[in-house]
Design a protein around this motif. Structure first.
Motif, PDB file in Angstrom:
ATOM      1  N   GLN A  10      24.307 -22.805 -16.980  1.00 15.50           N
ATOM      2  CA  GLN A  10      23.658 -23.727 -16.044  1.00 15.50           C
ATOM      3  C   GLN A  10      23.836 -23.257 -14.603  1.00 15.50           C
ATOM      4  N   ARG A  11      25.052 -22.820 -14.256  1.00 15.09           N
ATOM      5  CA  ARG A  11      25.296 -22.320 -12.893  1.00 15.09           C
ATOM      6  C   ARG A  11      24.366 -21.171 -12.555  1.00 15.09           C
ATOM      7  N   ASN A  12      24.259 -20.214 -13.477  1.00 16.49           N
ATOM      8  CA  ASN A  12      23.437 -19.040 -13.217  1.00 16.49           C
ATOM      9  C   ASN A  12      21.951 -19.383 -13.172  1.00 16.49           C
ATOM     10  N   ALA A  13      21.498 -20.223 -14.098  1.00 22.99           N
ATOM     11  CA  ALA A  13      20.072 -20.566 -14.144  1.00 22.99           C
ATOM     12  C   ALA A  13      19.643 -21.317 -12.887  1.00 22.99           C
ATOM     13  N   GLN A  14      20.445 -22.288 -12.462  1.00 26.75           N
ATOM     14  CA  GLN A  14      20.091 -23.057 -11.265  1.00 26.75           C
ATOM     15  C   GLN A  14      20.112 -22.171 -10.026  1.00 26.75           C
ATOM     16  N   GLY A  15      21.103 -21.299  -9.923  1.00 33.68           N
ATOM     17  CA  GLY A  15      21.168 -20.391  -8.790  1.00 33.68           C
ATOM     18  C   GLY A  15      19.987 -19.438  -8.745  1.00 33.68           C
ATOM     19  N   GLN A  16      19.578 -18.932  -9.905  1.00 34.71           N
ATOM     20  CA  GLN A  16      18.440 -18.021  -9.954  1.00 34.71           C
ATOM     21  C   GLN A  16      17.148 -18.724  -9.546  1.00 34.71           C
ATOM     22  N   VAL A  17      16.969 -19.965  -9.989  1.00 33.17           N
ATOM     23  CA  VAL A  17      15.767 -20.718  -9.600  1.00 33.17           C
ATOM     24  C   VAL A  17      15.751 -20.977  -8.107  1.00 33.17           C
ATOM     25  N   LEU A  18      16.900 -21.398  -7.568  1.00 31.56           N
ATOM     26  CA  LEU A  18      17.001 -21.642  -6.129  1.00 31.56           C
ATOM     27  C   LEU A  18      16.674 -20.375  -5.345  1.00 31.56           C
ATOM     28  N   GLN A  19      17.268 -19.268  -5.746  1.00 32.36           N
ATOM     29  CA  GLN A  19      17.045 -18.003  -5.051  1.00 32.36           C
ATOM     30  C   GLN A  19      15.585 -17.557  -5.152  1.00 32.36           C
ATOM     31  N   HIS A  20      15.021 -17.628  -6.345  1.00 27.47           N
ATOM     32  CA  HIS A  20      13.629 -17.199  -6.545  1.00 27.47           C
ATOM     33  C   HIS A  20      12.660 -18.036  -5.714  1.00 27.47           C
ATOM     34  N   ASN A  21      12.819 -19.360  -5.738  1.00 26.64           N
ATOM     35  CA  ASN A  21      11.879 -20.234  -5.030  1.00 26.64           C
ATOM     36  C   ASN A  21      11.933 -20.022  -3.523  1.00 26.64           C
ATOM     37  N   LEU A  22      13.126 -19.788  -2.996  1.00 26.01           N
ATOM     38  CA  LEU A  22      13.248 -19.571  -1.554  1.00 26.01           C
ATOM     39  C   LEU A  22      12.739 -18.192  -1.148  1.00 26.01           C
ATOM     40  N   LEU A  23      13.119 -17.154  -1.895  1.00 24.53           N
ATOM     41  CA  LEU A  23      12.684 -15.806  -1.542  1.00 24.53           C
ATOM     42  C   LEU A  23      11.170 -15.640  -1.669  1.00 24.53           C
ATOM     43  N   ALA A  24      10.537 -16.461  -2.508  1.00 27.09           N
ATOM     44  CA  ALA A  24       9.080 -16.393  -2.643  1.00 27.09           C
ATOM     45  C   ALA A  24       8.367 -16.743  -1.349  1.00 27.09           C
ATOM     46  N   LEU A  25       9.049 -17.471  -0.453  1.00 25.22           N
ATOM     47  CA  LEU A  25       8.431 -17.839   0.825  1.00 25.22           C
ATOM     48  C   LEU A  25       8.169 -16.615   1.699  1.00 25.22           C
ATOM     49  N   ARG A  26       8.889 -15.525   1.454  1.00 22.35           N
ATOM     50  CA  ARG A  26       8.619 -14.300   2.206  1.00 22.35           C
ATOM     51  C   ARG A  26       7.196 -13.819   1.958  1.00 22.35           C
ATOM     52  N   ALA A  27       6.827 -13.743   0.673  1.00 23.42           N
ATOM     53  CA  ALA A  27       5.508 -13.217   0.325  1.00 23.42           C
ATOM     54  C   ALA A  27       4.393 -14.222   0.598  1.00 23.42           C
ATOM     55  N   THR A  28       4.652 -15.509   0.325  1.00 24.35           N
ATOM     56  CA  THR A  28       3.578 -16.496   0.439  1.00 24.35           C
ATOM     57  C   THR A  28       3.338 -16.982   1.854  1.00 24.35           C
ATOM     58  N   HIS A  29       4.399 -17.014   2.700  1.00 20.25           N
ATOM     59  CA  HIS A  29       4.244 -17.584   4.039  1.00 20.25           C
ATOM     60  C   HIS A  29       4.849 -16.722   5.145  1.00 20.25           C
ATOM     61  N   GLY A  30       5.347 -15.547   4.810  1.00 17.67           N
ATOM     62  CA  GLY A  30       5.890 -14.660   5.828  1.00 17.67           C
ATOM     63  C   GLY A  30       7.148 -15.176   6.498  1.00 17.67           C
ATOM     64  N   ILE A  31       7.912 -16.027   5.805  1.00 17.30           N
ATOM     65  CA  ILE A  31       9.140 -16.596   6.363  1.00 17.30           C
ATOM     66  C   ILE A  31      10.308 -15.655   6.070  1.00 17.30           C
ATOM     67  N   ASP A  32      11.144 -15.435   7.065  1.00 20.04           N
ATOM     68  CA  ASP A  32      12.328 -14.592   6.917  1.00 20.04           C
ATOM     69  C   ASP A  32      13.407 -15.385   6.183  1.00 20.04           C
ATOM     70  N   VAL A  33      13.638 -15.071   4.916  1.00 15.88           N
ATOM     71  CA  VAL A  33      14.535 -15.855   4.054  1.00 15.88           C
ATOM     72  C   VAL A  33      15.709 -14.990   3.587  1.00 15.88           C
ATOM     73  N   HIS A  34      16.899 -15.557   3.651  1.00 14.23           N
ATOM     74  CA  HIS A  34      18.092 -14.906   3.121  1.00 14.23           C
ATOM     75  C   HIS A  34      18.877 -15.935   2.308  1.00 14.23           C
ATOM     76  N   VAL A  35      19.213 -15.590   1.073  1.00 13.01           N
ATOM     77  CA  VAL A  35      19.972 -16.473   0.184  1.00 13.01           C
ATOM     78  C   VAL A  35      21.177 -15.702  -0.334  1.00 13.01           C
ATOM     79  N   SER A  36      22.375 -16.253  -0.140  1.00 12.49           N
ATOM     80  CA  SER A  36      23.604 -15.582  -0.552  1.00 12.49           C
ATOM     81  C   SER A  36      24.472 -16.522  -1.381  1.00 12.49           C
ATOM     82  N   PHE A  37      25.111 -15.958  -2.401  1.00 10.31           N
ATOM     83  CA  PHE A  37      26.054 -16.706  -3.230  1.00 10.31           C
ATOM     84  C   PHE A  37      27.401 -15.987  -3.217  1.00 10.31           C
ATOM     85  N   ARG A  38      28.483 -16.771  -3.175  1.00  7.04           N
ATOM     86  CA  ARG A  38      29.821 -16.229  -3.361  1.00  7.04           C
ATOM     87  C   ARG A  38      30.602 -17.171  -4.275  1.00  7.04           C
ATOM     88  N   ALA A  39      31.606 -16.611  -4.934  1.00  9.05           N
ATOM     89  CA  ALA A  39      32.390 -17.370  -5.903  1.00  9.05           C
ATOM     90  C   ALA A  39      33.753 -17.723  -5.327  1.00  9.05           C
TER      91      ALA A  39
END
Length: 302
Positions: A188-217
């Protein structure tokens, strides 16, 4: 006084310390909720609001975008004055940091959407799986895709428990079930993190927004969840445990766990008083210290 520079209430401006965009939004929201500013009515110009509150026009624009993200204003732009949205006065519940504590999924989405009204969005989160944040991000994403929000930059940092520790919770009642429960949490941790990261990083291609997403344990199970928004707001909630039964891999497990989406969020705002301001500042210091010291690189994979 020139009518264009008259305050929204018709009163002369008093001399007050400069307000933050969130404080300006809170005051204008209160006028809309109370009926001083009515649905369909045009707002004062940005110049007159800046004069009234003693702030720069950029702060006014950010405050207006916050209210637009809450569906209280329409037609927010650099040109003509915004308009109070139809039916805006029919929703009495306050939505700012000073709002009464509410369950995470009631409060978090509106606050995250308001944060996305800023040109540079900064979100830091400490949580167990990031499921609440992933769900809350959905609202500003919809508004971005509808061209109602357009931040220039988005920075998101998330601290999650390490896969290499024995979690304090979710924890099985019977120790023999620990491996099964840990695999379920990790997936669950990995799946939710991957969805969050994918949805945010997609804004780079769709809207030209400078997006950075980082995870640490982090090497511990967080007993609380914490969200820090744009350096100006902290949302804090306790994970409250209860005993429950869940089916995992076709087995019924008795466990101790918390429903994080229902954890009650308490809001603290920068500039909303000495205690709030100190809480926000100390929360940032605490988060940054964890990020820069005992946390480690996190790979979102099974």
């Amino acid at each position: 006084m020139d009518p264009e520079h008259a305050p929204a209430t018709g009163r002369k401006r008093s001399q007050r310390p400069q307000k933050s965009p969130h404080e300006v939004a809170d005051e204008l929201r209160a006028r809309i909720r109370s009926g001083v500013l009515r649905p369909g009515e045009r707002m004062p110009t940005q110049a007159s609001l800046a004069d009234e509150f003693g702030v720069e026009r950029g702060a006014v624009r950010q405050a207006l975008r916050i209210l637009q993200s809450e569906h209280l204003l329409t037609n927010v732009s650099k040109g003509s004055p915004a308009t109070v949205a139809p039916g805006a006065g029919l929703f009495p519940a306050p939505a700012g940091p000073a709002a009464p504590p509410q369950p995470t999924m009631v409060a978090l989405a509106s606050r995250v959407a308001a944060a996305f009204a800023a040109p540079h969005v900064e979100i830091d989160a400490l949580c167990l799986t990031s499921v609440s944040l992933t769900l809350a991000i959905g609202e500003p994403l919809r508004q971005i895709h509808a061209d109602r929000l357009k931040p220039a930059k988005v920075d998101v940092r998330v601290l999650l428990p390490s896969r290499d520790i024995d979690l304090a919770f979710p924890a099985p009642v019977e120790a023999s079930d620990a491996g099964l429960l840990h695999r379920r949490w990790l997936a669950q941790r990995n799946a939710q993190g991957q969805v969050l990261q994918h949805n945010l990083l997609a804004l780079r291609a769709t809207h030209g927004i400078d997006v950075h997403v980082s995870f640490r344990a982090v090497p511990f199970t967080p007993p609380v969840k914490l969200y820090l928004l744009n350096g100006a707001e902290a949302l804090f909630a306790y994970y409250t445990l209860s005993r429950r039964e869940r089916e995992i891999e076709h087995e019924l497990l008795q466990m101790y766990d918390s429903d994080g989406t229902r954890s009650v969020l308490f809001g603290f705002g920068q500039g909303a008083g000495a205690r709030d301001t100190t809480f926000v500042e100390q929360s940032h210091l605490w988060f940054n210290a964890l990020w820069e010291t005992i946390s480690s690189e996190l790979q979102l994979m099974s």
